[in-house]
Design an enzyme around this catalytic site. Structure first.
Site, PDB file in Angstrom:
ATOM      1  CD  GLU A 200      22.397  -1.356 -73.570  1.00  0.00           C
ATOM      2  OE1 GLU A 200      23.497  -1.418 -72.999  1.00  0.00           O
ATOM      3  OE2 GLU A 200      22.248  -0.960 -74.739  1.00  0.00           O
ATOM      4  CD  GLU A 303      20.404   2.904 -76.271  1.00  0.00           C
ATOM      5  OE1 GLU A 303      19.615   2.990 -75.299  1.00  0.00           O
ATOM      6  OE2 GLU A 303      21.627   2.722 -76.138  1.00  0.00           O
TER       7      GLU A 303
END
Ligand SMILES: *[C@@H]1O[C@H](CO)[C@@H](O)[C@H](O)[C@H]1NC(C)=O
Ligand SMILES: *[C@@H]1O[C@H](CO)[C@@H](O)[C@H](O)[C@H]1NC(C)=O
Ligand SMILES: *[C@@H]1O[C@H](CO)[C@@H](O)[C@H](O)[C@H]1NC(C)=O
Ligand SMILES: *[C@@H]1O[C@H](CO)[C@@H](O)[C@H](O)[C@H]1NC(C)=O
Ligand SMILES: *[C@@H]1O[C@H](CO)[C@@H](O)[C@H](O)[C@H]1NC(C)=O
Ligand SMILES: *[C@@H]1O[C@H](CO)[C@@H](O)[C@H](O)[C@H]1NC(C)=O
Ligand SMILES: *[C@@H]1O[C@H](CO)[C@@H](O)[C@H](O)[C@H]1NC(C)=O
Length: 470
Positions: A200, A303
């Protein structure tokens, strides 16, 4: 609720079940013979943080990485193993040694010990992994679960980094900073198929006061780092290991970073587009699919997590992913967690384990049946995914009902060969209230090249039909 009398009057269209009057007419689903480009790689999970806390538990490894029925004592229940075959191992960023006599890690006051993952490279004084600059005995618990997974048949391993080692960072704090990269050698007994250097990275929440390891690395920095990592991997003969990127939080951010890194680096250096699935039902899944395939990249939803313990949100998003993003694999974030996030309810900080959630059983409908090596097939329903095993000739259909249809009908007429009328098929179902939790049934059969199954609202079903040829 329809009464008994009207039930009796209704013609029976399903063996062993009764169609209700006023039932929403079954909208037939065409299970087509149009194959997705690649075969399915599998279903997976990231190990941090649950495996750091509970990496020594064989029962947990059996539940997650086999399809055996396993007694799960914390829930006093026997669970159908999920059979995951993909493991994402988190290379940690923490160590508690002192460098140059006085330099130590600066930890966020808000990060719990359970989220501080120990890293192997202690000080940067030597790049030789056999030197005392490295400690290969740290992080034993996460490693133990990775090896248990391998023992049970897991066959795809990714190394991912949430943050560089603390001493590589300006503020020596692995909860928030800026920089990148990590490698691991072979003495772990596991060969990593891919390395994901970012997590991220374009998100702005990686702060020194954060609750987990993280590091902001903007897309233009990613663009500089990827070719350097690629060259380093070549130098170390890691030519069977690909780089995956960028594990951005959402499909929108994945698209934006992909474009900033640019088509030429994507094509030359990055073997797979990894994206997280936290944008839920929205986001440019179709654009990501098109871009990645255009340069020969694989695609993972690497994810996924949500806080809906019922599993409905997850199931909707898995079906959207399989139909539109068309990933090669799908990876859950945590097995164990609280507040609806976990597949098994747990509080890792206090070390408390509880039972499996409804979501667990819904995931089992996918992971236990759509298996590595199968090929997904197009269907014309937004509620239905299908896959075929072309060696065993087993067709798998997973369908979820959230719009109140009371029967589902699957049209198999596109296949060149299907089993004859009356051939029984195998079914499993999980209903909303939990009377059925991955319960098997065997009372429906092929009729007129079709299968009909009664289907309460909020139910997910998996069907397996043998003897199906494209
Ligand atoms: C899907 O295909 C079936 C025929 O196999 C057809 O009856 C049905 O209307 C189609 N559904 C949609 C949504 O196009
Ligand atoms: C079902 O899909 C096949 C392609 O696999 C197509 O040829 C056929 O026309 C479709 N049937 C219907 C009724 O739409
Ligand atoms: C459990 O699953 C593994 C494969 O994942 C298999 O080798 C083993 O035999 C199974 N054990 C039992 C008791 O069924
Ligand atoms: C576990 O569940 C069984 C029924 O499935 C029950 O008989 C038993 O008392 C339960 N044990 C505990 C410790 O709750
Ligand atoms: C290496 O890590 C182990 C496990 O955390 C620890 O017990 C040991 O003291 C470490 N060795 C060095 C040289 O830091
Ligand atoms: C430790 O000292 C070496 C040599 O001066 C230096 O290159 C390195 O950056 C120092 N490491 C840290 C973490 O301060
Ligand atoms: C089916 O369940 C969904 C919730 O998942 C609800 O929104 C919908 O109204 C229900 N439909 C019917 C016909 O009961």
């Amino acid at each position: 609720m329809p009464g008994m009398v009207s039930r009796i009057l209704v013609p029976v269209t399903i063996l062993g079940a009764v169609a209700l009057p006023n039932a929403r007419a079954a909208q037939a689903t065409n299970i087509t013979t149009d194959l997705y480009a690649d075969s399915w790689e599998g279903w997976g999970v990231s190990l941090a943080w649950w495996a750091k806390a509970f990496g020594d538990r064989d029962d947990l490894a059996d539940v997650v990485f086999t399809r055996n029925s396993t007694y799960w004592e914390p829930g006093n229940q026997t669970l159908p193993g999920l059979g995951l075959n993909i493991v994402r191992y988190n290379a940690g960023a923490c160590s508690w040694n002192t460098i140059n006599g006085s330099v130590t890690m600066s930890a966020s006051p808000n990060i719990p010990a359970t989220k501080q993952i120990e890293g192997y490279w202690l000080d940067g004084l030597s790049t030789d992994p056999r030197s005392s600059s490295w400690n290969w005995t740290v992080d034993a618990s996460q490693r133990a679960m990775m090896l248990k997974a391998q023992d049970r048949g897991a066959n795809i391993f990714e190394l991912f980094s949430n943050s560089p080692m603390w001493w590589q960072l300006n503020n020596h704090n692995p909860s928030g900073a800026d920089d990148g990269g990590s490698n691991l050698p072979s003495q772990l007994g596991v060969t990593f198929d891919s390395i994901e250097p970012f997590n991220e990275p374009s998100s702005n929440w990686w702060k020194a006061s954060g609750t987990q390891e993280g590091c902001y690395i903007g897309a233009s920095a990613q663009k500089s780092i990827v070719p350097i990592l690629y060259e380093q991997m070549k130098t170390r003969n890691l030519d069977k290991t690909i780089i995956s990127a960028s594990d951005e939080n959402s499909y929108q951010l994945a698209l934006s970073s992909w474009n900033t890194i640019g088509r030429s680096i994507q094509e030359a250096n990055i073997g797979r587009m990894n994206t997280h699935g936290y944008s839920g039902s929205s986001g440019p899944r179709d654009d990501l699919q098109t871009l990645a395939r255009g340069v020969g990249q694989k695609v993972w939803d690497s994810e996924y997590g949500d806080n809906d313990e019922s599993g409905d949100t997850m199931t909707k998003n898995i079906i959207l992913d399989l139909r539109i993003l068309k990933p090669d694999a799908w990876v859950q974030w945590q097995i164990l967690d609280g507040s609806g996030w976990g597949l098994i309810s747990a509080d890792i900080s206090s070390g408390t384990l509880n039972g499996a959630t409804h979501k667990y059983y819904e995931l089992a409908h996918f992971t236990r049946h759509i298996r590595p090596g199968m090929q997904l097939l197009e269907t014309n329903s937004t509620n239905v995914v299908a896959a075929i095993d072309q060696s065993s000739h087993t067709l798998v259909i997973v369908a979820a009902n959230w719009d109140g249809q009371e029967t589902f009908e699957f049209d198999l007429s596109a296949f060149s060969k299907i089993p004859g009328d009356g051939t029984k098929i195998r079914g499993w179902k999980t209903d909303r209230v939990g009377d059925s939790l991955y319960s098997s049934f065997g009372n429906i059969a092929v009729q007129n090249e079709r299968i009909s199954t009664s289907f309460e609202n909020g139910t997910i079903q998996t069907l397996e039909i043998d003897g199906v040829y494209l």
